[in-house]
Structures are given as C-alpha cells and as structure tokens.
Write an enzyme that holds these catalytic residues in place. Structure first.
Site, short mmCIF file in Angstrom:
data_model
loop_
_atom_site.label_atom_id
_atom_site.label_comp_id
_atom_site.label_asym_id
_atom_site.label_seq_id
_atom_site.Cartn_x
_atom_site.Cartn_y
_atom_site.Cartn_z
N GLY A 1 0.44 -1.32 0.13
CA GLY A 1 0.19 -0.07 0.24
C GLY A 1 0.60 1.22 0.10
N SER B 1 -1.41 -5.96 -5.33
CA SER B 1 -0.63 -5.14 -4.97
C SER B 1 0.19 -5.50 -5.81
CB SER B 1 -0.91 -5.05 -3.63
OG SER B 1 -1.43 -4.36 -2.68
N GLN C 1 -4.02 -6.61 10.59
CA GLN C 1 -2.16 -7.85 10.83
C GLN C 1 -2.33 -8.71 11.49
OE1 GLN C 1 -0.12 -4.63 12.01
NE2 GLN C 1 -0.64 -2.71 10.82
N HIS D 1 3.34 1.00 12.88
CA HIS D 1 2.36 2.51 14.44
C HIS D 1 2.42 1.12 14.88
CE1 HIS D 1 -1.07 4.15 15.58
NE2 HIS D 1 -1.09 3.34 15.58
N GLU E 1 -4.55 12.09 14.32
CA GLU E 1 -5.80 12.10 12.87
C GLU E 1 -7.04 12.28 13.15
OE1 GLU E 1 -2.97 7.99 11.54
OE2 GLU E 1 -4.36 8.64 12.94
N GLU F 1 -12.00 29.68 -0.21
CA GLU F 1 -11.56 30.60 1.12
C GLU F 1 -10.99 29.41 2.10
OE1 GLU F 1 -11.23 33.22 1.20
OE2 GLU F 1 -11.48 34.15 -1.09
N GLU G 1 -6.43 27.45 0.37
CA GLU G 1 -5.99 28.54 0.88
C GLU G 1 -5.36 27.31 2.03
OE1 GLU G 1 -6.32 32.56 0.80
OE2 GLU G 1 -8.22 32.75 -0.47
#
Length: 342
Positions: free
Chosen positions: A28, A55, A88, A110, A197, A229, A233
């Site tokens: 990934g 993959s 996992q 992680h 996150e 806006e 930005e």
C-alpha cells in the site's frame, strides 16, 4: 519538558541495514514508499504479497521481488508489517507467526496492534518500530528529491541487543537520517498518532473545512468562492506554518486577517472543543476506540465506515473541488498518487 534529541545519518551505522534481509508485508502507501526507498538504498528487499493480487501486480511492475507472505517471512531477517491495522492480527496469526524464528526483527510503522494486544510476538523475537511521519507517497517523493521525512523509532523488545541500531539504520535507508529521527515508545506513538488523526490533522481539518464550506454556501455565496476560501487556501497557510510556525503565518498575512484570527478563531475553536479533545484522548488511552474500530472493521463488516466514506466522497465540496482542480494547472501537475501503480 524533556530535551529534544534528533538523530541524523552521522550518528547512525548506515551500512548495518544492508547486512539484513528485509521482507515488506504489503504494498500500500507505506509498503510502496518504504520498499522502493530501501531498494534504491541498496538493501536486500522482498515483498510478501497475495499471489496474483492487485498489490503483487503493482510491485512486479516496478521490477520488485515478490513472494508469498509465508516465504517472505522465512527468507527475511526483518519482517516489516505494512498492511492495514484491522487485518494485521489475522495475517500475523495465520501467515507470519508460524514462520518466525529466534532473533528475527518484527517491525511496525504504527504501534496499534502491539500496544492494544492484538498481536503478541513470541519470546526470542525483537519487536521494533520505524514510523515515518508522512504518508508513504510522500516518503517516496521526498526520497526521490534527495531528501527525506522525519521518522520515529521505538524498541518494544530487544532480544539481539542491537534493535535500536537496526531501527536507526532502517530509518536512514528510507531517507529519514537526512531530516531527523526521534526515539519514542509504542504507547506514545500509537496514542498521539491516533489523537492527531482524529482531532486535528484529519478529522479536525476535514470537518472544519466542510462546515466552513457549508456555512458560506448556505449564506448564499458561490460554492466556487467558498472552496477557494476554506479549502484551496488551507495549503498556502499550512505551508507557512510548516516552515516557520504560527508566528511566520501571522507575519505573512494581513493585519486584518491576523486580527480576525485572534478575535474570531477562539469563538469557533473554544474551550469546549479542548474538553471534547480530552474525551477523545481518554477513549484512545483506555482502548475503547481501538475496540470500536476493530469491531466496525470486523463483526460489523465495515457498514458504518463505508457509509461515512460514501457521504464524504459525494459531498458538494468534492464535486466543486474536482471541477476547480481540473481547470487549473496546479490541480493535476506532479501528483504524488497514481492509483493504478502506487
């Protein structure tokens, strides 16, 4: 506050990683970014992937060495698990754990599955982490530029006595030794990453942008003006903060904008927001968020997740944004993501 210790290439045995065989499990975003960087750094890398899966096809298209997950684990000294958090534990139990051997290094980017106990490695196996602080596509693009992204490293279990050095050498090989590496723990990385996150860099910004967009449109303004806006930005402002902090952003914007920041920003993001952020932290710390996520992706069949994903994809801001980006050169030039290849 403890003193910041940043580790650079000059502090690392950068050749150590080249003496290890590395299995990357998954292709990934992170598998793509870390894997290609390791190959280009001269490391011995194989990719453990489902035979003939999407993959595997992508990896082979890059000329990479692909094996079954089981064979990759048998081959490697370092097994870096870079598949989604929710799968996992199952893949580990069925295709990785039976083939682990004494002295191998089980690596993560992680700490979720280790910290919350979904994976319990056997005795005799080193457990380490190298966590780049960027999406995998950025890990790759910065490396290609001759740079890198910062990484965190952590050692949960050190059987061989050199787990820290191996972690540092791996981090260097993906480019992080050029920008800086910081030591942490599995617990700290997991809990702070989830909070960031959920409350700020993904969830916080996502809902701030969408609500600002809706407020302007509902007030009768053009959705195109609203997009510029509150969304377009955003990058320009974040770039200033990234390079020089909030102070540099304030230096660059007008006095009018700066005054509006001080006097109106705290009305939107007030103390009640911080209180709710603390509630989010508690749910991360006590494991209730982890259980909710794993139940949603498992027993619930991702029903709520898929509904929320579809709502986000069909929001008016996405339609307007796609139209605007396709009409300007900055909307499609030098994109980091090619879904067909990476």
């Amino acid at each position: 506050m403890s003193k910041l210790n940043i580790i650079m290439d000059k502090d690392i045995n950068v050749e150590l990683i080249k003496s290890k065989k590395i299995a990357i499990i998954g292709f990934g975003s992170q598998g793509y970014g870390q894997g290609l960087n390791l190959v280009d750094s001269g490391c011995d890398v194989v990719f453990g992937l489902r035979e003939n899966g999407a993959s595997a096809v992508k990896a082979k298209d890059y000329g990479l060495k692909v094996m079954s997950i089981e064979d990759a684990v048998k081959y490697a000294d370092i097994v870096q698990i870079l598949i989604p958090d929710e799968v996992q534990a199952k893949v580990y139990k069925e295709q990785i754990e039976p083939y682990l051997r004494q002295g191998q290094y089980l690596m993560f980017s992680h700490g979720f599955n280790i910290h919350y106990g979904y994976i319990t490695p056997p005795d005799g196996v080193n457990v380490i982490m190298v966590a780049p602080k960027a999406p995998g596509h950025t890990v790759r693009s910065e490396y290609v530029k001759g740079m890198g992204v910062p990484s965190l490293i952590a050692v949960e279990k050190d059987v061989s006595g050199d787990s820290r050095e191996v972690s540092l050498s791996y981090a260097s090989a993906i480019g992080s030794g050029k920008t800086g590496i910081i030591e942490t723990s599995f617990r700290e990385e997991t809990e702070t990453d989830l909070f960031g996150e959920q409350a700020v860099i993904c969830g916080g910004i996502d809902y701030l942008i969408k609500n600002g967009f809706e407020a302007l449109v509902e007030a009768g303004y053009s959705p195109y003006m609203a997009y510029f806006e509150v969304c377009h930005e955003m990058k320009l402002i974040v770039d200033l903060i990234y390079q020089g902090g909030i102070e540099d952003m304030h230096y660059s914007i007008s006095n009018n904008a700066e005054y509006g920041d001080y006097t109106r920003g705290s009305r939107i993001i007030d103390s009640s927001v911080k209180d709710r952020m603390k509630d989010v932290i508690k749910q991360i710390q006590d494991g209730s968020y982890a259980k909710e996520f794993m139940n949603e992706m498992g027993e619930n069949g991702s029903k709520k997740f898929n509904e929320l994903r579809e709502q986000s994809k069909t929001h008016l801001i996405e339609k307007v944004g796609n139209e605007i980006r396709s009409s300007f050169s900055w909307g499609h030039k030098d994109k980091l993501i090619d879904k067909a290849r990476n």
